[in-house]
Scaffold this motif. Structure first.
Motif, PDB file in Angstrom:
ATOM      1  N   GLU A 221     -10.061   3.498  -6.289  1.00 50.25           N
ATOM      2  CA  GLU A 221      -9.816   4.941  -6.419  1.00 50.25           C
ATOM      3  C   GLU A 221      -8.433   5.193  -7.005  1.00 50.25           C
ATOM      4  O   GLU A 221      -8.253   6.107  -7.821  1.00 50.25           O
TER       5      GLU A 221
ATOM      6  N   ARG B 281     -12.045  -3.023   2.596  1.00 55.83           N
ATOM      7  CA  ARG B 281     -11.882  -1.568   2.594  1.00 55.83           C
ATOM      8  C   ARG B 281     -10.697  -1.162   1.726  1.00 55.83           C
ATOM      9  O   ARG B 281     -10.726  -0.136   1.040  1.00 55.83           O
ATOM     10  N   ASP B 282      -9.664  -1.988   1.747  1.00 53.93           N
ATOM     11  CA  ASP B 282      -8.482  -1.704   0.933  1.00 53.93           C
ATOM     12  C   ASP B 282      -8.822  -1.778  -0.556  1.00 53.93           C
ATOM     13  O   ASP B 282      -8.245  -1.058  -1.373  1.00 53.93           O
TER      14      ASP B 282
ATOM     15  N   MET C 223      -8.241  10.650  -1.731  1.00 57.19           N
ATOM     16  CA  MET C 223      -8.147   9.257  -1.267  1.00 57.19           C
ATOM     17  C   MET C 223      -7.010   9.046  -0.274  1.00 57.19           C
ATOM     18  O   MET C 223      -6.848   7.964   0.274  1.00 57.19           O
ATOM     19  N   THR C 224      -6.230  10.103  -0.014  1.00 56.56           N
ATOM     20  CA  THR C 224      -5.102   9.989   0.924  1.00 56.56           C
ATOM     21  C   THR C 224      -5.572   9.643   2.324  1.00 56.56           C
ATOM     22  O   THR C 224      -4.986   8.787   3.003  1.00 56.56           O
TER      23      THR C 224
ATOM     24  N   ASN D  50       0.825  -1.211   0.000  1.00 56.06           N
ATOM     25  CA  ASN D  50       0.000   0.000   0.000  1.00 56.06           C
ATOM     26  C   ASN D  50       0.857   1.259   0.000  1.00 56.06           C
ATOM     27  O   ASN D  50       0.601   2.204  -0.743  1.00 56.06           O
TER      28      ASN D  50
ATOM     29  N   LEU E 151      -8.318   8.105   3.239  1.00 56.23           N
ATOM     30  CA  LEU E 151      -8.787   6.715   3.285  1.00 56.23           C
ATOM     31  C   LEU E 151      -7.612   5.760   3.393  1.00 56.23           C
ATOM     32  O   LEU E 151      -7.627   4.824   4.204  1.00 56.23           O
ATOM     33  N   ARG E 152      -6.575   6.003   2.596  1.00 55.42           N
ATOM     34  CA  ARG E 152      -5.390   5.133   2.639  1.00 55.42           C
ATOM     35  C   ARG E 152      -4.733   5.183   4.005  1.00 55.42           C
ATOM     36  O   ARG E 152      -4.338   4.160   4.557  1.00 55.42           O
TER      37      ARG E 152
ATOM     38  N   TRP F 157      -9.956   1.534  -1.765  1.00 55.17           N
ATOM     39  CA  TRP F 157      -8.815   2.417  -2.039  1.00 55.17           C
ATOM     40  C   TRP F 157      -8.167   2.069  -3.376  1.00 55.17           C
ATOM     41  O   TRP F 157      -7.789   2.947  -4.153  1.00 55.17           O
ATOM     42  N   GLU F 158      -8.031   0.789  -3.674  1.00 53.08           N
ATOM     43  CA  GLU F 158      -7.414   0.359  -4.927  1.00 53.08           C
ATOM     44  C   GLU F 158      -8.209   0.848  -6.142  1.00 53.08           C
ATOM     45  O   GLU F 158      -7.626   1.263  -7.151  1.00 53.08           O
TER      46      GLU F 158
END
Length: 207
Positions: A115, A108-109, A138-139, A56, A141-142, A112-113
């Motif tokens: 996005e 949830r990851d 999206m920062t 990530n 969320l990551r 992010w992927e």
């Protein structure tokens, strides 16, 4: 007590000694196997979380590098990391022992992927400003996912550490008990053997 009774007592104690020793050896073997399981499967799960965090961070760095320097080397790096991350996550999902908390984080990851992939699509369309704006949204969320992964990793490490200590203590305890019982039983058998020899010698002299 007659010689025959002494012999029967000696045989009985010998059989009892062997049985007790084998029982403790079996328990010790089971504990060692549990220790190996903790060190193997559970530590593998712990390391998998570390790897997910690594992929990530590296993919986020690749996106930032791409948008900042417009160097397609970062794009290649992102796709390479994504392929490795996909294989890793699939292996975690397929593992029946994977905790539900880890699976929830992987779901949830995946958001992010998606996005992150959308940022790359927008970049390829030539809209650098929009791609940068989406990347910034999206920062958070990551970062939240990474913090949750770190917390989960710490919890898992504490649980594994506790189980390892408990298993190691049990192995040490069983080993000490096994040696103590073996020594005592062997001492009793030696004493009985000595007494039998004395009785036999005494009878031989009388005869």
């Amino acid at each position: 007590m007659s010689q025959r009774k002494w012999i029967l007592l000696w045989i009985s104690l010998s059989i009892l000694s062997i049985s007790i020793i084998f029982i403790f050896i079996f328990q010790l073997k089971e504990t060692n196997e549990r220790l190996e399981t903790i060190q193997g499967e559970q530590l593998d799960s712990y390391e998998s979380i570390e790897d997910v965090m690594y992929y990530n961070v590296e993919r986020a760095n690749a996106i930032r590098g791409l948008l900042a320097y417009e160097d397609r080397h970062f794009l290649e790096m992102y796709y390479s990391m994504s392929r490795q991350a996909k294989d890793l996550k699939q292996s975690i999902i397929d593992d029946p022992d994977t905790p539900s908390s880890v699976l929830d984080l992987l779901e949830r990851d995946a958001i992010w992927e998606k996005e992150a992939d959308r940022v790359l699509v927008i970049y390829e369309e030539g809209d650098l400003v929009k791609a940068t704006a989406v990347a910034e949204t999206m920062t958070e969320l990551r970062q939240t996912i990474l913090e949750d992964l770190r917390s989960l990793k710490q919890m898992q490490y504490k649980d594994i550490h506790k189980e390892l200590i408990a298993a190691e203590n049990q192995v040490s305890f069983l080993t000490q008990i096994l040696f103590t019982i073996t020594f005592l039983l062997l001492a009793i058998i030696v004493i009985l053997t000595f007494m039998l020899l004395r009785i036999k010698t005494h009878r031989d002299r009388i005869e």
